[in-house]
Design a protein around this motif. Structure first.
Motif, PDB file in Angstrom:
ATOM      1  N   MET A 291      -5.344  -7.502 -11.445  1.00 30.41           N
ATOM      2  CA  MET A 291      -4.895  -6.839 -10.223  1.00 30.41           C
ATOM      3  C   MET A 291      -3.390  -7.000 -10.065  1.00 30.41           C
ATOM      4  O   MET A 291      -2.837  -8.057 -10.373  1.00 30.41           O
ATOM      5  CB  MET A 291      -5.615  -7.421  -9.009  1.00 30.41           C
ATOM      6  CG  MET A 291      -5.553  -8.934  -8.929  1.00 30.41           C
ATOM      7  SD  MET A 291      -6.720  -9.608  -7.744  1.00 30.41           S
ATOM      8  CE  MET A 291      -6.462 -11.384  -8.037  1.00 30.41           C
ATOM      9  N   LYS A 292      -2.748  -5.968  -9.571  1.00 29.42           N
ATOM     10  CA  LYS A 292      -1.326  -6.022  -9.282  1.00 29.42           C
ATOM     11  C   LYS A 292      -1.152  -6.469  -7.842  1.00 29.42           C
ATOM     12  O   LYS A 292      -1.576  -5.787  -6.915  1.00 29.42           O
ATOM     13  CB  LYS A 292      -0.677  -4.656  -9.502  1.00 29.42           C
ATOM     14  CG  LYS A 292       0.837  -4.689  -9.345  1.00 29.42           C
ATOM     15  CD  LYS A 292       1.463  -3.342  -9.686  1.00 29.42           C
ATOM     16  CE  LYS A 292       2.982  -3.414  -9.564  1.00 29.42           C
ATOM     17  NZ  LYS A 292       3.617  -2.117  -9.893  1.00 29.42           N
ATOM     18  N   VAL A 293      -0.526  -7.624  -7.653  1.00 33.96           N
ATOM     19  CA  VAL A 293      -0.411  -8.209  -6.319  1.00 33.96           C
ATOM     20  C   VAL A 293       0.950  -7.883  -5.715  1.00 33.96           C
ATOM     21  O   VAL A 293       1.873  -7.444  -6.403  1.00 33.96           O
ATOM     22  CB  VAL A 293      -0.625  -9.735  -6.368  1.00 33.96           C
ATOM     23  CG1 VAL A 293      -2.036 -10.050  -6.830  1.00 33.96           C
ATOM     24  CG2 VAL A 293       0.398 -10.400  -7.279  1.00 33.96           C
ATOM     25  N   SER A 294       1.058  -8.099  -4.412  1.00 32.17           N
ATOM     26  CA  SER A 294       2.276  -7.770  -3.681  1.00 32.17           C
ATOM     27  C   SER A 294       3.403  -8.740  -4.011  1.00 32.17           C
ATOM     28  O   SER A 294       3.194  -9.808  -4.592  1.00 32.17           O
ATOM     29  CB  SER A 294       1.996  -7.800  -2.177  1.00 32.17           C
ATOM     30  OG  SER A 294       1.687  -9.123  -1.771  1.00 32.17           O
ATOM     31  N   ASN A 327      -0.935 -12.491 -15.995  1.00 36.82           N
ATOM     32  CA  ASN A 327      -0.999 -11.584 -17.134  1.00 36.82           C
ATOM     33  C   ASN A 327       0.321 -11.702 -17.893  1.00 36.82           C
ATOM     34  O   ASN A 327       1.371 -11.323 -17.358  1.00 36.82           O
ATOM     35  CB  ASN A 327      -1.210 -10.145 -16.661  1.00 36.82           C
ATOM     36  CG  ASN A 327      -1.330  -9.176 -17.826  1.00 36.82           C
ATOM     37  OD1 ASN A 327      -1.263  -9.561 -18.993  1.00 36.82           O
ATOM     38  ND2 ASN A 327      -1.505  -7.905 -17.522  1.00 36.82           N
ATOM     39  N   PRO A 328       0.324 -12.254 -19.125  1.00 38.79           N
ATOM     40  CA  PRO A 328       1.588 -12.444 -19.853  1.00 38.79           C
ATOM     41  C   PRO A 328       2.370 -11.151 -20.052  1.00 38.79           C
ATOM     42  O   PRO A 328       3.595 -11.179 -20.138  1.00 38.79           O
ATOM     43  CB  PRO A 328       1.132 -13.025 -21.198  1.00 38.79           C
ATOM     44  CG  PRO A 328      -0.218 -13.621 -20.930  1.00 38.79           C
ATOM     45  CD  PRO A 328      -0.836 -12.736 -19.882  1.00 38.79           C
ATOM     46  N   ALA A 329       1.663 -10.018 -20.090  1.00 44.47           N
ATOM     47  CA  ALA A 329       2.340  -8.747 -20.341  1.00 44.47           C
ATOM     48  C   ALA A 329       2.963  -8.157 -19.084  1.00 44.47           C
ATOM     49  O   ALA A 329       3.818  -7.279 -19.176  1.00 44.47           O
ATOM     50  CB  ALA A 329       1.351  -7.739 -20.942  1.00 44.47           C
ATOM     51  N   ASN A 330       2.534  -8.629 -17.892  1.00 47.73           N
ATOM     52  CA  ASN A 330       3.050  -8.070 -16.639  1.00 47.73           C
ATOM     53  C   ASN A 330       3.081  -9.158 -15.577  1.00 47.73           C
ATOM     54  O   ASN A 330       2.046  -9.520 -15.022  1.00 47.73           O
ATOM     55  CB  ASN A 330       2.176  -6.901 -16.178  1.00 47.73           C
ATOM     56  CG  ASN A 330       2.784  -6.171 -14.983  1.00 47.73           C
ATOM     57  OD1 ASN A 330       3.731  -6.646 -14.360  1.00 47.73           O
ATOM     58  ND2 ASN A 330       2.240  -5.014 -14.668  1.00 47.73           N
ATOM     59  N   PRO A 331       4.253  -9.709 -15.256  1.00 48.68           N
ATOM     60  CA  PRO A 331       4.346 -10.806 -14.287  1.00 48.68           C
ATOM     61  C   PRO A 331       3.842 -10.448 -12.900  1.00 48.68           C
ATOM     62  O   PRO A 331       3.543 -11.340 -12.108  1.00 48.68           O
ATOM     63  CB  PRO A 331       5.853 -11.124 -14.265  1.00 48.68           C
ATOM     64  CG  PRO A 331       6.391 -10.569 -15.543  1.00 48.68           C
ATOM     65  CD  PRO A 331       5.556  -9.375 -15.850  1.00 48.68           C
ATOM     66  N   ALA A 332       3.752  -9.164 -12.586  1.00 46.09           N
ATOM     67  CA  ALA A 332       3.294  -8.744 -11.256  1.00 46.09           C
ATOM     68  C   ALA A 332       1.775  -8.749 -11.142  1.00 46.09           C
ATOM     69  O   ALA A 332       1.243  -8.549 -10.049  1.00 46.09           O
ATOM     70  CB  ALA A 332       3.830  -7.346 -10.930  1.00 46.09           C
ATOM     71  N   GLU A 333       1.101  -8.977 -12.246  1.00 47.23           N
ATOM     72  CA  GLU A 333      -0.366  -8.943 -12.235  1.00 47.23           C
ATOM     73  C   GLU A 333      -0.953 -10.349 -12.299  1.00 47.23           C
ATOM     74  O   GLU A 333      -0.415 -11.234 -12.953  1.00 47.23           O
ATOM     75  CB  GLU A 333      -0.881  -8.115 -13.418  1.00 47.23           C
ATOM     76  CG  GLU A 333      -0.605  -6.630 -13.295  1.00 47.23           C
ATOM     77  CD  GLU A 333      -1.195  -5.825 -14.430  1.00 47.23           C
ATOM     78  OE1 GLU A 333      -1.276  -4.596 -14.300  1.00 47.23           O
ATOM     79  OE2 GLU A 333      -1.567  -6.425 -15.462  1.00 47.23           O
TER      80      GLU A 333
END
Length: 682
Positions: A291-294, A327-333
């Protein structure tokens, strides 16, 4: 920070300490857990004993209830004394004790009530999530307990048992007096009856395993809300006019109810958010949620922690706690792994027959005991089952600043496969997975796996023996006998050499630049490394030039030529295939399978036998913490200075409260190591 590679010279062995006297050991046992809390409780009990069992007038108008005859009666009315009440500061109090037996019963009941006052406050406040998170992020957090859930459980048990003692003593005293009707005819008796019923209904289903296993989680959670009835009843349990000789309940419990209401509203409106699109990846025994968090969520918990999640398409009223990892590929997730364990997770897995995107609600983030990992230079992360999730987060967070060693007991092959493929393991420590399942693993009989981030994972098909593992781990690192990352550098060097051979092979084929880049990415994955990770090593000019040359005899010119050739070829591919690479990496995959993929696999098999021989030679001389006899390691660790060396080591645990947790507590106590435990046993 303890030296990683330089052997330490052990100081002289300390003389064996004298065994503690069995009597002192027995007396000290009750104070081992939450000793400060119990001491405060004893002080509270002592306070009310002084206020009650001293002669009238000892403390002026605020304390002292004992009449000149040595008992607690109403000097102004024999009738009230017979009825079991005394008139004190305008209110009737059910504290008559006209015989020595009644005095003893009253003493036990009043002292037991005040002994649990600190626990009564903590059993509520430990679940005030916003308040506890605010305290944890402030300097006050240095003086609080780490595992608030464990403290909550302890206080709950103490309140239930002590509350029953308090009730039994009052009832016995009233029966002896012949005033049993006070149970329903006095405010103290009736409110006390309601309170003890509530505390039993809340405590027994949670604490007694025979009852707990027969009641659904949701039912047990809803029963917990009887604490509101408990607080209302306790607010009327004693008249406020008696303060400070009792009379605290009308002040304490309304404050707790108001505090809870404000805390709940803050969590609901300021710490809860809806995620419209979250990704569910289904495996046979669980679900991975991405999930992409705020920005608020990311700011408050850049690494680790836990949150509560609600899946409205399963139940709009159920919130469940899960540890978070990035998520190592996306710090926002943020990611969560939900293993099929109970009713709710069974419903989730039943509703998700394939990968999908669904809306969810999340509440958090909140700190966990695993946040203490930063306090230790050398970490031993022990996990049972799904307890691996906070350990993954810790290893990622401290990849370059701490040495993290993992001991993971797992019997679910699908969960093991998922985390080995997607987790970021430590490149500077031991990664040991103890597989206890019966199904075959996707890696077959392989004992070592190189993960996507270049970490080495050992798969051991046995149960972990912490009494041997922990001293062996400490010995291997502190003595300099074996440093895990040294082995990884050798494997990476070999992989770069094979990647160079792959480049030469691709030049002989009629392929487009896009196809060549796709094959390089695929081949790097087959070798157990990310393509970008290997390229990062290639471009290191002066730091480690030996990575590109098989032997020193090749000479510096050949090394530089190899490097220049590789970089030149790959740069040429990238100039026309950059979009292919970006798409492949963004998808988290390594390109479509093709006939070329089978050719790459054949190339890998051609060098596999040579790699196996090299691995066998290395393993013949390497230290294996899970196999080695720990007698030498124990002697060595015992000789280390606990203050200067062993204090740099810390153990963290997440999992069920079973044999693994008990063994960890026993072993850490033996060597004086710090330990923090995290558990969500509901």
């Amino acid at each position: 920070m303890a030296a990683d590679t330089t052997p330490l010279v052990p100081p002289k062995k300390r003389p064996p300490q004298n065994e503690k006297n069995p009597v002192l050991k027995m007396l000290g046992k009750p104070f081992k857990q939450y000793g400060a809390l119990k001491v405060i409780g004893i002080l509270c009990a002592g306070y009310i004993a002084c206020m009650t069992f001293t002669p009238i007038g000892t403390f002026g108008t605020i304390g002292g209830l004992v009449s000149p005859n040595g008992f607690i009666i109403d000097p102004a009315s024999e009738e009230r004394t017979k009825a079991g009440v005394v008139l004190w500061k305008g209110s009737l109090r059910t504290v008559v004790a006209a015989t020595p037996l009644q005095m003893v019963l009253l003493a036990i009941s009043r002292c037991s009530a005040f002994f649990i006052y600190p626990s009564l406050v903590l059993v509520f406040t430990t679940k005030f999530r916003a308040s506890m998170e605010m305290i944890a992020q402030s300097p006050i957090g240095m003086f609080t307990y780490d595992d608030l859930h464990e403290l909550h459980v302890f206080c709950g048990w103490l309140c239930m048992t002590d509350g029953c003692i308090h009730t039994i003593m009052h009832l016995t005293r009233w029966i002896v007096q012949g005033n049993f009707e006070l149970v329903v005819e006095s405010r103290t008796g009736l409110s006390g009856l309601v309170s003890v019923i509530c505390i039993l209904l809340v405590g027994l289903p949670m604490g007694w395993e025979r009852i707990r296993s027969r009641i659904r989680f949701e039912t047990r959670k809803y029963i917990h809300y009887l604490f509101v009835v408990f607080c209302i009843a306790m607010a009327f349990h004693a008249p406020i006019s008696g303060w400070p000789n009792g009379g605290f309940a009308p002040l304490v419990f309304p404050i707790l109810i108001l505090w809870w209401a404000l805390d709940t509203m803050y969590v609901c409106f300021y710490m809860t958010e809806r995620i419209g699109t979250s990704v569910f990846h289904v495996v046979p025994t669980g679900v991975q949620l991405t999930m992409k968090v705020s920005e608020r969520f990311q700011r408050n918990a850049p690494d680790g922690g836990y949150c509560y999640i609600n899946l409205p398409w399963i139940s709009k009223t159920q919130w469940h706690a899960y540890s978070l990892f990035e998520n190592p590929a996306n710090p926002a997730e943020r990611q969560i792994y939900m293993q099929k364990l109970g009713d709710w997770t069974t419903d989730v897995l039943g509703a998700l027959q394939r990968d999908t995107h669904r809306p969810i609600w999340i509440c958090g983030p909140f700190s966990s005991p695993y946040d203490n990992a930063a306090e230790s230079d050398n970490q031993i992360l022990v996990a049972g089952g799904i307890g691996i999730t906070p350990a993954i987060s810790v290893m990622r967070k401290h990849q370059d600043s701490r040495r993290s060693n993992l001991i993971w007991a797992c019997r679910d092959p699908h969960m093991l496969e998922f985390f080995v493929k997607h987790g970021e393991f430590s490149r500077r420590g031991w990664n040991m997975i103890f597989y206890t399942g019966k199904q075959a693993l996707y890696v077959g009989d392989t004992s070592e796996i190189v993960t996507s981030n270049g970490a080495l994972v050992h798969i051991v098909r046995a149960r972990p023996n912490l009494e041997d593992l922990i001293p062996n781990i400490i010995y291997s690192i502190e003595s300099g006998e074996y440093v895990p990352e040294a082995f990884i550098s050798e494997i990476k060097a070999d992989a770069i050499g094979q990647l160079q051979e792959k480049l030469d092979e691709l030049d002989e084929l009629s392929l487009t630049s896009q196809q060549k880049m796709t094959e390089l990415i695929n081949y790097s994955n087959d070798l157990g490394f990310l393509f970008t990770d290997l390229m990062a090593e290639i471009v290191k000019d002066d730091k480690n030039p030996d990575l590109l040359a098989p032997t020193a005899s090749d000479g510096e010119e050949k090394k530089e030529s190899n490097r220049a050739t590789m970089l030149s070829k790959i740069q040429g591919y990238k100039s026309t295939a950059r979009m292919t690479v970006r798409k492949s990496m963004a998808r988290g995959t390594l390109g479509p399978k093709s006939g070329l993929r089978s050719h790459a696999t054949a190339t890998w098999k051609a060098v596999e036998s040579g790699m196996d021989t090299w691995m066998e030679d290395f393993e013949a001389n390497m230290l294996k913490p899970w196999k080695e006899d720990s007698s030498e390691a124990r002697e060595y660790v015992d000789s280390l200075d606990r203050k200067r060396v062993l204090e740099t080591w810390g153990c963290l645990y997440c999992g069920g409260q079973g044999p693994l947790a008990n063994a960890l507590q026993k072993t850490t106590k033996q060597y004086g190591l710090s330990v923090a435990l995290e558990s969500f046993k509901w």
